[in-house]
Design a protein around this motif. Sequence first.
Motif, short mmCIF file in Angstrom:
data_model
loop_
_atom_site.label_atom_id
_atom_site.label_comp_id
_atom_site.label_asym_id
_atom_site.label_seq_id
_atom_site.Cartn_x
_atom_site.Cartn_y
_atom_site.Cartn_z
N PHE A 138 10.56 -9.26 1.89
CA PHE A 138 10.90 -8.10 1.09
C PHE A 138 9.58 -7.48 0.64
O PHE A 138 8.82 -8.10 -0.13
N VAL A 139 9.29 -6.30 1.15
CA VAL A 139 7.98 -5.68 0.98
C VAL A 139 8.13 -4.41 0.16
O VAL A 139 9.07 -3.63 0.36
N THR A 140 7.21 -4.20 -0.77
CA THR A 140 7.20 -2.96 -1.54
C THR A 140 5.85 -2.29 -1.40
O THR A 140 4.84 -2.94 -1.11
N GLY A 141 5.86 -0.97 -1.58
CA GLY A 141 4.61 -0.22 -1.46
C GLY A 141 4.78 1.20 -1.96
O GLY A 141 5.76 1.53 -2.65
N ILE A 142 3.83 2.04 -1.61
CA ILE A 142 3.82 3.43 -2.08
C ILE A 142 3.52 4.36 -0.92
O ILE A 142 2.88 3.97 0.07
N THR A 143 3.99 5.58 -1.04
CA THR A 143 3.66 6.66 -0.12
C THR A 143 3.10 7.83 -0.92
O THR A 143 3.70 8.25 -1.91
N PHE A 144 1.94 8.32 -0.51
CA PHE A 144 1.35 9.52 -1.14
C PHE A 144 2.03 10.73 -0.51
O PHE A 144 1.78 11.07 0.64
N ARG B 283 11.28 -2.42 1.64
CA ARG B 283 11.88 -2.68 2.95
C ARG B 283 12.13 -4.18 3.09
O ARG B 283 11.36 -5.01 2.61
N ARG B 284 13.24 -4.49 3.75
CA ARG B 284 13.56 -5.89 4.06
C ARG B 284 13.40 -6.11 5.56
O ARG B 284 14.01 -5.42 6.37
N TYR B 285 12.56 -7.09 5.91
CA TYR B 285 12.30 -7.44 7.30
C TYR B 285 12.89 -8.82 7.59
O TYR B 285 12.71 -9.76 6.81
N SER C 100 7.65 -10.64 -0.95
CA SER C 100 8.25 -11.89 -1.38
C SER C 100 9.20 -12.34 -0.28
O SER C 100 9.83 -11.52 0.39
N LEU C 101 9.30 -13.66 -0.09
CA LEU C 101 10.14 -14.22 0.97
C LEU C 101 11.36 -14.91 0.39
O LEU C 101 11.28 -15.54 -0.67
N ASN C 102 12.51 -14.81 1.09
CA ASN C 102 13.66 -15.61 0.70
C ASN C 102 13.67 -16.90 1.51
O ASN C 102 12.77 -17.18 2.30
N SER C 103 14.71 -17.72 1.31
CA SER C 103 14.74 -19.05 1.92
C SER C 103 14.89 -19.02 3.43
O SER C 103 14.59 -20.00 4.11
N THR C 104 15.37 -17.91 4.00
CA THR C 104 15.55 -17.82 5.45
C THR C 104 14.38 -17.12 6.14
O THR C 104 14.43 -16.90 7.35
#
Length: 394
Positions: A57-63, A77-79, A49-53
């Motif tokens: 904001f990315v979500t995921g999984i790790t096995f 994570r926020r990029y 999902s993206l903010n206005s700037t």
Amino acid sequence: GDAVACGIVSNTDADAIVCRVTPSNVVVFNNTYAPTGSTFNDTEAVALSLNSTGDAFVTGITFKEDTPGFRQEAWVRRYGPTGTVAYTTIYDGNATGITTARDIVVDGTSNAFFVGETTVGGTLDANANQYVRKLGPTGTLLVSNTRDGGFGDFYSSVGILANGSIVCAGYSFLDGTPVPANCDGVLTEYASATLVQVSVVTYNGAGNDWDQWHEMHVDGSSVYLTGGTYASFTDQNGLVNRYNYAALRNPSSYTIVSGLDFGGTLASLFTSDNDKIFVLLDEFDTQSRVQFDATSLTATPTSIKVHCEFSSSRNDLSCFSQAWNYSTNAYVTFDSRISTFADVTFIGNVTGTLANFVGPALAIRTRHFTVPTQDVSDIDGWTVSIDRWVWEIQ
């Protein structure tokens, strides 16, 4: 006009990947993510999902391990716009179970809400609980909530309503067998500040079999859901539903017209949290009046309801809920009852020409009016406690 995407890239193991590309196909950044310390280190990015700037904001999984049951943990994570990582947050709901992230949404102040499921007491679907978690702009966990419908519960999508509430869509199994025979679609609403559950709607199709929501789109107060429903065990159909939510408005101010304000806060009136407004009267006072003001979202509402919760120190007080009519310049009673010692909860419907109850600058006004039904002789007087006062406007 740039596109930002996330997914999986195959290296020695599978790594999460996040990429930003301009309309002319120039790659702005192309980042992979593979956390260290795992013995079975496959990592996937599943939603963003993206903010206005332009931060992603990315979500995921790790096995984490291939046994037991391909144990997983979730991450966010926020990029920044150029791919700089601002924070990484790990969520491992149960160190021996499975925690999966499914979707994420970010609000106007860069708070991130992500959802999925986490198993408790094992790795079977029947042990899974739905979760929703709220992260602050720097990745700090602000609040979280899990929902246990009885057996396996899963969230697949999350969104934000125009009233600020968080809505989560998914499904819940209705039995705990290794291969469950029945599940219903679930749509849950949470207060954004506290993640307290506000409402839940379930969907059970005609086949009384598997009904699941997989994807959701939120447009203002409307929620569009798509998924599947089984007419029979061998006949699954696509399904699209739309739900409408009313706008909830909490007070912008309150005034003690009669009585003494003993304590309480405006913010507490949005949910029932027992942080009450107290109105203290003595034996000579004949009534109490508390006036609440707010702002409507529309000048021509089709429905006005008031969610109220209150109690008193006496059970012989007549209580009236009233709304101010700007056309007649008078209060109109929409609910009356006798107060009790314990909290009384009700939803009152304002009737009549509803546009007359919305004044200049979309102002709306209601009040809680209490009158003793007999003489009050107690030397210490009496009190009224108001624990919730919220308008529902459509």
